[in-house]
Design a protein around this motif. Structure first.
Motif, short mmCIF file in Angstrom:
data_model
loop_
_atom_site.label_atom_id
_atom_site.label_comp_id
_atom_site.label_asym_id
_atom_site.label_seq_id
_atom_site.Cartn_x
_atom_site.Cartn_y
_atom_site.Cartn_z
N HIS A 141 0.84 -1.25 0.03
CA HIS A 141 -0.05 -0.02 0.03
C HIS A 141 0.78 1.12 -0.14
CE1 HIS A 141 -3.97 -1.83 0.75
NE2 HIS A 141 -3.34 -2.83 1.15
N PRO A 142 0.57 2.13 -0.81
CA PRO A 142 1.34 3.51 -0.87
C PRO A 142 1.12 4.26 0.64
CG PRO A 142 -0.78 3.61 -1.98
CD PRO A 142 -0.67 2.22 -1.78
N PRO A 143 1.92 4.86 1.23
CA PRO A 143 2.42 5.61 2.47
C PRO A 143 1.28 6.81 2.46
CG PRO A 143 4.13 6.25 1.15
CD PRO A 143 3.32 5.16 0.26
N ILE A 144 -0.06 6.42 2.60
CA ILE A 144 -0.89 7.69 2.10
C ILE A 144 -0.96 8.55 3.76
CG2 ILE A 144 -2.52 6.20 0.96
CD1 ILE A 144 -4.43 6.30 3.38
N ILE A 145 -0.46 8.06 4.62
CA ILE A 145 -0.42 9.24 5.84
C ILE A 145 0.59 10.09 5.60
CG2 ILE A 145 -1.37 7.19 7.57
CD1 ILE A 145 1.60 7.03 8.50
N ALA A 146 1.63 10.00 4.57
CA ALA A 146 2.60 10.91 4.29
C ALA A 146 2.33 11.63 3.11
CB ALA A 146 4.06 10.44 4.56
N MET A 147 1.14 11.43 2.56
CA MET A 147 1.10 11.90 1.29
C MET A 147 -0.04 13.25 1.49
SD MET A 147 0.41 8.26 -0.88
CE MET A 147 -0.18 9.09 -2.16
N GLU A 148 0.36 14.22 0.76
CA GLU A 148 -0.61 15.59 0.82
C GLU A 148 -1.89 15.30 0.14
OE1 GLU A 148 -0.14 20.23 0.05
OE2 GLU A 148 1.47 19.06 -0.18
N GLN A 149 -1.85 14.52 -0.96
CA GLN A 149 -3.26 14.32 -1.68
C GLN A 149 -3.39 12.65 -2.18
OE1 GLN A 149 -5.38 16.54 -1.85
NE2 GLN A 149 -4.46 18.39 -1.34
N CYS A 150 -4.30 12.14 -2.01
CA CYS A 150 -4.63 10.98 -2.55
C CYS A 150 -6.11 10.68 -2.85
CB CYS A 150 -4.23 10.02 -1.35
SG CYS A 150 -4.11 8.14 -1.88
N ASP A 151 -6.16 9.76 -3.56
CA ASP A 151 -7.71 9.46 -4.22
C ASP A 151 -8.58 8.64 -3.20
OD1 ASP A 151 -8.01 6.51 -5.28
OD2 ASP A 151 -5.73 7.35 -5.76
N SER A 152 -9.63 8.96 -3.34
CA SER A 152 -10.49 8.22 -2.12
C SER A 152 -10.55 6.78 -2.11
CB SER A 152 -12.17 8.66 -2.37
OG SER A 152 -12.42 8.34 -3.62
N GLU A 153 -10.41 6.01 -3.39
CA GLU A 153 -10.44 4.67 -3.57
C GLU A 153 -9.03 3.91 -2.68
OE1 GLU A 153 -10.22 1.14 -7.09
OE2 GLU A 153 -10.92 3.13 -7.56
N THR A 154 -7.98 4.79 -3.02
CA THR A 154 -6.54 4.18 -2.46
C THR A 154 -6.86 4.46 -0.83
OG1 THR A 154 -5.25 4.78 -4.36
CG2 THR A 154 -4.08 4.64 -2.38
N VAL A 155 -7.30 5.57 -0.46
CA VAL A 155 -7.42 5.77 0.92
C VAL A 155 -8.36 4.71 1.45
CG1 VAL A 155 -8.42 7.39 2.78
CG2 VAL A 155 -7.01 8.14 0.79
N ALA A 156 -9.61 4.46 0.96
CA ALA A 156 -10.36 3.44 1.67
C ALA A 156 -9.69 2.05 1.69
CB ALA A 156 -11.63 3.42 0.70
N ALA A 157 -8.98 1.63 0.59
CA ALA A 157 -8.37 0.42 0.61
C ALA A 157 -7.45 0.33 1.70
CB ALA A 157 -7.77 0.05 -0.71
N TYR A 158 -6.64 1.38 1.87
CA TYR A 158 -5.54 1.45 2.87
C TYR A 158 -6.19 1.12 4.52
CZ TYR A 158 -1.71 2.95 6.08
OH TYR A 158 -1.00 3.18 6.85
N TYR A 159 -7.31 1.79 4.74
CA TYR A 159 -7.58 1.70 6.11
C TYR A 159 -8.35 0.53 6.22
CZ TYR A 159 -6.01 6.33 7.59
OH TYR A 159 -5.14 7.44 7.90
N HIS A 160 -9.09 -0.01 5.21
CA HIS A 160 -9.98 -1.23 5.50
C HIS A 160 -8.80 -2.34 5.76
CE1 HIS A 160 -14.07 -0.04 5.43
NE2 HIS A 160 -13.85 0.63 4.09
N TRP A 161 -7.66 -2.10 5.03
CA TRP A 161 -6.51 -3.35 5.27
C TRP A 161 -5.91 -2.87 6.65
CZ3 TRP A 161 -1.43 -1.12 5.46
CH2 TRP A 161 -0.38 -1.73 5.62
#
Length: 268
Positions: A141-161
């Motif tokens: 998974h990409p490190p979304i917590i350190a990314m200024e912007q991220c798409d909703s699908e990637t964020v949802a996949a990250y937190y459900h994981w």
């Protein structure tokens, strides 16, 4: 009931049960808010014996945003935390840090005279003897917590994981992610890539208070670095919550609260 506290012209939102007792101050990781600790505030064993306090970092929850990315650096948030403790918590207290909040607490270099102990869950402390590679689990998974912007699908996949057995909490984190000032996460990215931390483990040990590290058995984000082995002379206790991941306070709240209460009762 949420309250507001003015810190250098910035409104900080916080919750305080305001009873006359030793305080337990809960500090948030990325995408967390004061609501994230509902299982702790609703536990009568905690709420009847301790003053419970939590607050939203600037740019998160109901707190005001800051003006510049650099103001969100963990060392700057550490100063804000110390100011909050000094001005709003006049009693002895126990500090609880979840995930990235461990880095903020780890950046505190000033004294904490009324602190009786510190609890870290899902700790990502780095610096000195502990490198970032030692702390982070490998992930696709990409490190979304350190990314200024991220798409909703990637964020949802990250937190459900990342969240085990609590889809409602995962959804709460997803919503909070997009309500957070993007510069808050940009500062984390800069913090990681520039290696601009101090020696956080040594800073923590330098407070000379008992430390409790709570690990989730199946934490997919951070590795259970054994601080007691790295610093054998420090007053460190470590415990693992069975069936929990990175958010044991929400995934296995009863077991998390048991560990917290046992630790706190030994300090007061």
């Amino acid at each position: 009931m949420k309250k507001k506290y003015l810190s250098n012209g910035v409104d900080i939102s916080y919750v305080d049960t305001d009873i006359s007792a030793t305080a337990i101050v809960f500090t948030n990781g990325v995408s967390m808010t004061t609501d994230s600790w509902c299982n702790q505030f609703q536990d009568q064993r905690l709420s009847s014996s301790y003053r419970l306090i939590t607050f939203d970092w600037p740019g998160t929850g109901d707190s005001d945003a800051l003006h510049k990315t650099a103001q969100y650096h963990p060392s700057q948030l550490a100063r804000l935390l110390c100011q909050f403790l000094e001005q709003q918590v006049a009693t002895d207290f126990i500090l609880v840090a979840a995930s990235y909040a461990s880095n903020i607490v780890g950046e505190i270099i000033s004294s904490l005279p009324r602190c009786k102990g510190i609890v870290l869950h899902g700790s990502s402390l780095i610096g000195g003897a502990v490198s970032l590679d030692q702390v982070l689990q490998p992930s696709n998974h990409p490190p979304i917590i350190a990314m200024e912007q991220c798409d909703s699908e990637t964020v949802a996949a990250y937190y459900h994981w990342a969240v085990l057995n609590n889809p409602a909490f995962a959804q709460q984190l997803i919503q909070n992610y997009f309500k957070t000032d993007p510069r808050f996460r940009a500062a984390i990215g800069a913090f990681m890539t520039e290696a601009s931390c101090t020696d956080e483990p040594m800073n923590l040990i330098g407070h000379h208070v008992p430390l409790l590290f709570i690990h989730g058995e199946y934490d997919p984000i951070v590795k259970p670095v054994c601080m007691a082995e790295i610093f054998p002379s420090a007053a460190i206790t470590e415990t693992t919550i069975a069936g929990a991941g990175h958010f044991a306070f929400a995934e296995q709240p009863a077991a998390f609260n048991d560990a917290l209460i046992d630790f706190a009762n030994r300090l007061v």
